[in-house]
Design a protein around this motif. Structure first.
Motif, PDB file in Angstrom:
ATOM      1  N   TRP A   1       0.833  -1.194   0.000  1.00  0.00           N
ATOM      2  CA  TRP A   1       0.000   0.000   0.000  1.00  0.00           C
ATOM      3  C   TRP A   1       0.871   1.250   0.000  1.00  0.00           C
ATOM      4  CZ3 TRP A   1      -5.232   0.197  -0.536  1.00  0.00           C
ATOM      5  CH2 TRP A   1      -5.936  -1.001  -0.377  1.00  0.00           C
ATOM      6  N   LEU A   2       0.481   2.222  -0.803  1.00  0.00           N
ATOM      7  CA  LEU A   2       1.146   3.525  -0.848  1.00  0.00           C
ATOM      8  C   LEU A   2       0.185   4.578  -0.318  1.00  0.00           C
ATOM      9  CD1 LEU A   2       3.174   5.739  -1.862  1.00  0.00           C
ATOM     10  CD2 LEU A   2       1.990   5.590  -4.079  1.00  0.00           C
ATOM     11  N   THR A   3       0.648   5.365   0.649  1.00  0.00           N
ATOM     12  CA  THR A   3      -0.152   6.472   1.173  1.00  0.00           C
ATOM     13  C   THR A   3       0.683   7.737   1.154  1.00  0.00           C
ATOM     14  OG1 THR A   3      -1.313   4.946   2.670  1.00  0.00           O
ATOM     15  CG2 THR A   3      -1.562   7.302   3.082  1.00  0.00           C
ATOM     16  N   VAL A   4       0.292   8.704   0.332  1.00  0.00           N
ATOM     17  CA  VAL A   4       0.922  10.022   0.303  1.00  0.00           C
ATOM     18  C   VAL A   4       0.095  10.946   1.191  1.00  0.00           C
ATOM     19  CG1 VAL A   4       1.589  11.975  -1.140  1.00  0.00           C
ATOM     20  CG2 VAL A   4       1.828   9.650  -2.011  1.00  0.00           C
ATOM     21  N   GLU A   5       0.765  11.760   2.000  1.00  0.00           N
ATOM     22  CA  GLU A   5       0.066  12.639   2.934  1.00  0.00           C
ATOM     23  C   GLU A   5      -1.006  13.449   2.220  1.00  0.00           C
ATOM     24  OE1 GLU A   5       1.703  16.447   4.970  1.00  0.00           O
ATOM     25  OE2 GLU A   5       2.152  14.797   6.331  1.00  0.00           O
ATOM     26  N   GLY A   6      -2.240  13.362   2.751  1.00  0.00           N
ATOM     27  CA  GLY A   6      -3.350  14.100   2.162  1.00  0.00           C
ATOM     28  C   GLY A   6      -4.060  13.375   1.043  1.00  0.00           C
ATOM     29  N   GLN A   7      -3.581  12.167   0.672  1.00  0.00           N
ATOM     30  CA  GLN A   7      -4.184  11.398  -0.409  1.00  0.00           C
ATOM     31  C   GLN A   7      -4.669  10.056   0.132  1.00  0.00           C
ATOM     32  OE1 GLN A   7      -4.288  12.760  -3.657  1.00  0.00           O
ATOM     33  NE2 GLN A   7      -3.449  14.569  -2.626  1.00  0.00           N
ATOM     34  N   PRO A   8      -5.703   9.452  -0.484  1.00  0.00           N
ATOM     35  CA  PRO A   8      -6.155   8.137  -0.027  1.00  0.00           C
ATOM     36  C   PRO A   8      -5.127   7.059  -0.363  1.00  0.00           C
ATOM     37  CG  PRO A   8      -7.325   8.784  -2.020  1.00  0.00           C
ATOM     38  CD  PRO A   8      -6.521   9.983  -1.589  1.00  0.00           C
ATOM     39  N   PRO A   9      -5.081   5.953   0.416  1.00  0.00           N
ATOM     40  CA  PRO A   9      -4.141   4.861   0.128  1.00  0.00           C
ATOM     41  C   PRO A   9      -4.395   4.251  -1.253  1.00  0.00           C
ATOM     42  CG  PRO A   9      -5.093   4.630   2.322  1.00  0.00           C
ATOM     43  CD  PRO A   9      -5.875   5.698   1.620  1.00  0.00           C
ATOM     44  N   VAL A  10      -3.317   3.820  -1.897  1.00  0.00           N
ATOM     45  CA  VAL A  10      -3.381   3.200  -3.222  1.00  0.00           C
ATOM     46  C   VAL A  10      -2.707   1.836  -3.136  1.00  0.00           C
ATOM     47  CG1 VAL A  10      -2.674   3.371  -5.636  1.00  0.00           C
ATOM     48  CG2 VAL A  10      -3.308   5.438  -4.375  1.00  0.00           C
ATOM     49  N   ARG A  11      -3.365   0.813  -3.673  1.00  0.00           N
ATOM     50  CA  ARG A  11      -2.791  -0.526  -3.684  1.00  0.00           C
ATOM     51  C   ARG A  11      -1.851  -0.674  -4.876  1.00  0.00           C
ATOM     52  NH1 ARG A  11      -1.159  -4.615  -0.527  1.00  0.00           N
ATOM     53  NH2 ARG A  11      -1.113  -6.594  -1.680  1.00  0.00           N
ATOM     54  N   LEU A  12      -0.624  -1.078  -4.621  1.00  0.00           N
ATOM     55  CA  LEU A  12       0.363  -1.309  -5.671  1.00  0.00           C
ATOM     56  C   LEU A  12       0.561  -2.804  -5.849  1.00  0.00           C
ATOM     57  CD1 LEU A  12       3.075   1.298  -4.581  1.00  0.00           C
ATOM     58  CD2 LEU A  12       1.320   1.598  -6.347  1.00  0.00           C
ATOM     59  N   ARG A  13       0.637  -3.228  -7.116  1.00  0.00           N
ATOM     60  CA  ARG A  13       0.834  -4.634  -7.435  1.00  0.00           C
ATOM     61  C   ARG A  13       2.091  -4.810  -8.278  1.00  0.00           C
ATOM     62  NH1 ARG A  13      -4.499  -3.471  -7.183  1.00  0.00           N
ATOM     63  NH2 ARG A  13      -5.810  -4.907  -5.987  1.00  0.00           N
ATOM     64  N   GLN A  14       2.471  -6.048  -8.481  1.00  0.00           N
ATOM     65  CA  GLN A  14       3.680  -6.346  -9.247  1.00  0.00           C
ATOM     66  C   GLN A  14       3.634  -5.678 -10.618  1.00  0.00           C
ATOM     67  OE1 GLN A  14       4.993 -10.428  -9.149  1.00  0.00           O
ATOM     68  NE2 GLN A  14       5.840 -10.312 -11.219  1.00  0.00           N
ATOM     69  N   GLY A  15       4.709  -4.973 -10.958  1.00  0.00           N
ATOM     70  CA  GLY A  15       4.797  -4.269 -12.235  1.00  0.00           C
ATOM     71  C   GLY A  15       4.366  -2.825 -12.183  1.00  0.00           C
ATOM     72  N   ASP A  16       3.700  -2.427 -11.089  1.00  0.00           N
ATOM     73  CA  ASP A  16       3.265  -1.030 -10.966  1.00  0.00           C
ATOM     74  C   ASP A  16       4.457  -0.124 -10.667  1.00  0.00           C
ATOM     75  OD1 ASP A  16       0.745  -1.999 -11.314  1.00  0.00           O
ATOM     76  OD2 ASP A  16       0.039  -1.571  -9.280  1.00  0.00           O
ATOM     77  N   CYS A  17       4.351   1.132 -11.126  1.00  0.00           N
ATOM     78  CA  CYS A  17       5.353   2.159 -10.829  1.00  0.00           C
ATOM     79  C   CYS A  17       4.626   3.397 -10.320  1.00  0.00           C
ATOM     80  CB  CYS A  17       6.143   2.539 -12.078  1.00  0.00           C
ATOM     81  SG  CYS A  17       7.023   1.172 -12.852  1.00  0.00           S
ATOM     82  N   PHE A  18       5.330   4.192  -9.524  1.00  0.00           N
ATOM     83  CA  PHE A  18       4.737   5.466  -9.124  1.00  0.00           C
ATOM     84  C   PHE A  18       5.806   6.527  -9.000  1.00  0.00           C
ATOM     85  CE2 PHE A  18       5.824   3.760  -4.925  1.00  0.00           C
ATOM     86  CZ  PHE A  18       6.253   4.881  -4.225  1.00  0.00           C
ATOM     87  N   LEU A  19       5.369   7.783  -9.221  1.00  0.00           N
ATOM     88  CA  LEU A  19       6.210   8.960  -9.039  1.00  0.00           C
ATOM     89  C   LEU A  19       5.586   9.841  -7.969  1.00  0.00           C
ATOM     90  CD1 LEU A  19       6.918  10.152 -12.713  1.00  0.00           C
ATOM     91  CD2 LEU A  19       8.347   8.697 -11.305  1.00  0.00           C
ATOM     92  N   THR A  20       6.402  10.412  -7.109  1.00  0.00           N
ATOM     93  CA  THR A  20       5.946  11.463  -6.206  1.00  0.00           C
ATOM     94  C   THR A  20       6.673  12.739  -6.594  1.00  0.00           C
ATOM     95  OG1 THR A  20       7.638  10.944  -4.560  1.00  0.00           O
ATOM     96  CG2 THR A  20       5.518   9.834  -4.330  1.00  0.00           C
ATOM     97  N   SER A  21       5.929  13.822  -6.722  1.00  0.00           N
ATOM     98  CA  SER A  21       6.517  15.062  -7.256  1.00  0.00           C
ATOM     99  C   SER A  21       6.348  16.263  -6.333  1.00  0.00           C
ATOM    100  CB  SER A  21       5.879  15.390  -8.604  1.00  0.00           C
ATOM    101  OG  SER A  21       4.479  15.576  -8.458  1.00  0.00           O
TER     102      SER A  21
END
Length: 303
Positions: free
Chosen positions: A48-68
């Motif tokens: 699970w990915l949780t960025v402050e102020g944002q709802p949690p997001v489920r990450l699965r194999q192969g997923d990528c994310f950027l925080t800016s």
């Protein structure tokens, strides 16, 4: 070049693959606000990915994310698990890989991009977190790069650090492409503008001739719409009036030249179409909040 290549070349992103980690059992990792763009990719498992102020997001194999945005974020087996600070874990890593919890349910790799130029031009156009699903057909290039990146991280082949850096650049461009192609609402900014064909045509014209004394009428003609329609559409997409964007882009070029080239400031002014140093200095100070001379001295001292 196309506007996306143009801006990324101007900002000269320097990518580095800095860390990987394995995790298992119940675990949670709190990471500090990033400087520039931070990216992670899920090689195995999920979390699970949780960025402050944002709802949690489920990450699965192969997923990528950027925080800016400069916001802290948490990676966890479950959002309810109390997190530990990342520096406590990565200080104990071996061979670029840290271990969290018990077992090996997850393997992630990550890194960051720094920028030579004024990165707000890019970062203001991105949401706080940008997630790309690994299962989509459009993410095929991203999946390939992720597999190669994991191989370079796990091996010790000659030149692996250089290859990993280039793969990170490829991933950045591909994530931005997928974001542009998505139907999700984009915040106002140049990245959002590139998804609008008429506005993008005007931006491309400005980038091709930054020293030209553009008028709103001329840019509207490039876009193929009326002056009023163009001005409204441009402001809605970019968040700036057309001529304000022209000014800001000129000053981005000026800032790059002041950082990377010697010679008189008047040469920079002339190359961007200014008849006098004073007019150029006033325009530069309006955008960059300092004079061209002070900007050059500041960056020379930092270097």
């Amino acid at each position: 070049m196309d506007p996306l290549s143009d801006i990324l070349s101007l900002l000269n992103p320097s990518g580095s693959v800095s860390a990987g980690f394995r995790a298992g059992g119940d675990w949670a990792l709190r990471l500090p606000p990033p400087e520039g763009v931070k990216f992670y990719a899920v090689v195995e498992g999920g979390c699970w990915l949780t960025v402050e102020g944002q709802p949690p997001v489920r990450l699965r194999q192969g997923d990528c994310f950027l925080t800016s945005k400069p916001l802290p974020y948490t990676l966890a087996s479950d959002p309810s698990v109390p997190p530990i600070e990342a520096h406590q874990v990565f200080a104990r890593r071996e061979d670029h890989t840290a271990v969290i919890g018990t077992g090996a349910d997850l393997f992630m790799i990550g890194g960051r991009f720094g920028f030579d130029g004024e990165a707000a031009l890019l970062l203001d156009s991105l949401p706080p977190v940008l997630v790309v699903g690994g299962e989509s057909e459009e993410a095929a290039v991203l999946r390939w790069a992720l597999q190669r990146l994991a191989a370079e991280m796990s091996g010790a082949s000659p030149g692996s650090a250089l290859v990993a850096g280039h793969l990170a650049h490829l991933m950045l461009v591909q994530v931005l492409r997928l974001h542009l192609a998505s139907r999700d609402g984009h915040p106002p900014g140049w990245l959002s503008a590139l998804s609008d064909g008429r506005v993008a045509a005007a931006i491309k014209a400005v980038h091709a001739e930054p020293a030209r004394r553009w008028t709103v009428e001329e840019l509207a003609a490039v876009a193929g719409v009326s002056r009023s329609t163009f001005a409204l559409r441009f402001k809605r997409k970019v968040g700036l009036a057309p001529l304000d964007y022209v000014l800001r882009w000129r000053m981005q070029i000026a800032a790059r030249d002041l950082r990377s080239r010697g010679g008189p400031i008047s040469a920079v002014a002339e190359a961007l179409g200014y008849d006098s140093d004073s007019a150029f200095s006033a325009a530069f100070k309006r955008v960059m909040a300092c004079s061209p001379r002070d900007y050059r001295l500041r960056h020379a001292s930092a270097a």
